[in-house]
Write a protein that holds these residues in place. Structure first.
Motif, PDB file in Angstrom:
ATOM      1  N   LYS A  71    -105.861  71.898   5.052  1.00 52.62           N
ATOM      2  CA  LYS A  71    -104.833  71.703   5.203  1.00 52.62           C
ATOM      3  C   LYS A  71    -103.504  70.384   4.792  1.00 52.62           C
ATOM      4  O   LYS A  71    -104.164  69.043   5.202  1.00 52.62           O
ATOM      5  CB  LYS A  71    -103.790  72.259   6.055  1.00 52.62           C
ATOM      6  CG  LYS A  71    -103.292  71.787   6.804  1.00 52.62           C
ATOM      7  CD  LYS A  71    -102.987  72.737   8.441  1.00 52.62           C
ATOM      8  CE  LYS A  71    -101.132  72.708   7.423  1.00 52.62           C
ATOM      9  NZ  LYS A  71    -100.952  73.604   8.983  1.00 52.62           N
TER      10      LYS A  71
ATOM     11  N   LYS B 133    -104.480  79.487   8.752  1.00 54.50           N
ATOM     12  CA  LYS B 133    -105.601  78.956   7.264  1.00 54.50           C
ATOM     13  C   LYS B 133    -107.308  79.029   7.014  1.00 54.50           C
ATOM     14  O   LYS B 133    -107.529  78.629   6.106  1.00 54.50           O
ATOM     15  CB  LYS B 133    -104.963  77.414   7.041  1.00 54.50           C
ATOM     16  CG  LYS B 133    -105.389  76.676   5.863  1.00 54.50           C
ATOM     17  CD  LYS B 133    -104.954  75.857   5.164  1.00 54.50           C
ATOM     18  CE  LYS B 133    -105.374  75.138   3.713  1.00 54.50           C
ATOM     19  NZ  LYS B 133    -104.928  75.772   2.840  1.00 54.50           N
TER      20      LYS B 133
ATOM     21  N   ASP C 243     -98.068  71.358  11.391  1.00 57.99           N
ATOM     22  CA  ASP C 243     -97.740  71.574  10.757  1.00 57.99           C
ATOM     23  C   ASP C 243     -97.526  69.409  10.148  1.00 57.99           C
ATOM     24  O   ASP C 243     -97.185  69.335   8.641  1.00 57.99           O
ATOM     25  CB  ASP C 243     -96.601  72.459   9.926  1.00 57.99           C
ATOM     26  CG  ASP C 243     -96.955  74.238   9.908  1.00 57.99           C
ATOM     27  OD1 ASP C 243     -97.958  74.390   9.074  1.00 57.99           O
ATOM     28  OD2 ASP C 243     -96.319  74.728  10.433  1.00 57.99           O
TER      29      ASP C 243
END
Length: 284
Positions: A73, A168, A205
Motif C-alpha cells: 500500500k 490487501k 492505514d
C-alpha cells in the motif's frame, strides 16, 4: 529494546479503527469502544501484542534466519524500504509476485537471471551489442529490479513474514499459511485475524501508525542481530582460547618427554662407565 509507551501509540493514531459497519466480528476482543461510528482499538492490548511480536522476531533474527516484510500500500512503501532495508531483511513493496513462496524455485531463477544480466553488462561483449539490444536488456533489468531487487538475498524460504494490512496482502498470507510460515501482521478492525500467528491490532492505514509499529519490529531485529554477533564473537574467542590451551598442553607434554630423555641419558652413561671400570679392575 525500548518498549513503546501508551502515549506514543495514542499520538501516532494507532487506536483508530474502521467504521463500525465495516468491522470484522473476529476483531471484537481488541476493540475498546465505538466513537462517532468508528471503532477504537484497545491500545493496552496492542502494546502487549507488539512486545510479543517483537520478542519473537528478535529470536528469529538472532538465529540468523530471514523475515520477509510485505506492504504494497502506498503509505507503507517508503517506510518499509527505509526501515527494513536498514536491517538487511527482504521486503516486497511493489506488486506481490503470485507464487513467490509456493513456487519459490521459479522466483530464484528470475533472481539468477537478473544477476546474469549484471554480469553480462560488465563483460567486454556488452559493448558489441546494438543500442536497441542494450535498451531492451536494460528495461528488462529495471523491471526485474523493481519487483525482485529487494529479495535478491533471499536464498531460501523466509522463517517468518510480517504484513501490513492482511486484507490487501491476502495472497501473500495464504501462501505463508500453506507453507506453515508464521505470519506477523498489523490487523485493523475490518480484517480477519484468524490466519495470523502474531497479530498486532492497529491502524494499518495511517503512515505514523505503520512507522511506529514497523520501527518497533526492526529495532527488535537489530537487537537480535547484535546479540547474534556477540555470541559469534564469544564462540570464536572461546574456540581460539581452547586451541591455545590445546597447543600449550601439547607443548608441556613435549617438554616433559624431552626432560625425561635428558634425565635418562646421564644415568645410562654413568652405568656404562661403572661397568668399564669394573672390567678393568677384574683384569688387574
Amino acid at each position: 529494546m525500548p518498549k513503546l509507551e501508551f502515549q506514543q501509540l495514542l499520538d501516532a493514531g494507532v487506536h483508530f479503527g474502521h467504521l463500525k459497519r465495516k468491522w470484522n466480528p473476529a476483531m471484537a476482543p481488541y476493540i475498546f469502544m465505538e466513537r462517532n461510528g468508528i471503532h477504537i482499538i484497545d491500545l493496552h492490548k496492542t502494546a502487549v501484542k507488539i512486545d510479543e511480536a517483537a520478542a519473537a522476531l528478535k529470536q528469529i533474527a538472532k538465529s540468523g534466519r530471514k523475515i520477509l516484510f510485505v506492504a504494497t500500500k502506498k503509505q507503507a512503501k517508503e517506510i518499509i524500504a527505509d526501515k527494513v532495508g536498514s536491517v538487511n531483511m527482504p521486503y516486497v513493496v511493489e506488486r506481490w509476485p503470485g507464487g513467490m513462496l509456493t513456487n519459490f524455485p521459479t522466483i530464484r531463477k528470475a533472481v539468477k537471471k537478473m544477476t546474469s544480466i549484471d554480469r553480462m553488462m560488465n563483460e567486454p561483449s556488452w559493448t558489441s551489442l546494438s543500442k536497441r539490444e542494450k535498451l531492451q536488456i536494460g528495461r528488462q533489468r529495471a523491471k526485474m529490479e523493481k519487483t525482485l531487487g529487494s529479495i535478491a538475498d533471499l536464498n531460501r524460504l523466509p522463517a517468518a513474514m510480517f504484513v501490513v494490512d492482511v486484507m490487501k496482502e491476502h495472497i501473500a498470507v495464504k501462501e505463508a499459511v500453506r507453507l506453515n510460515i508464521p505470519v506477523f501482521a498489523m490487523v485493523d478492525t475490518n480484517s480477519d485475524p484468524r490466519n495470523v500467528d502474531y497479530l498486532i491490532p492497529a491502524n494499518d492505514d495511517a503512515s505514523k501508525s505503520i512507522e511506529l509499529v514497523v520501527g518497533a519490529m526492526t529495532d527488535a531485529i537489530k537487537d537480535g542481530l547484535a546479540e547474534r554477533k556477540v555470541d559469534k564473537d564469544n564462540d570464536a574467542a572461546a574456540a581460539k582460547e581452547k586451541n591455545a590451551a590445546k597447543g600449550a598442553k601439547k607443548g608441556e607434554g613435549r617438554a616433559r618427554v624431552k626432560a625425561r630423555k635428558e634425565d635418562a641419558e646421564p644415568v645410562e652413561a654413568t652405568d656404562s662407565n661403572e661397568a668399564t671400570d669394573a672390567t678393568a679392575e677384574n683384569k688387574e
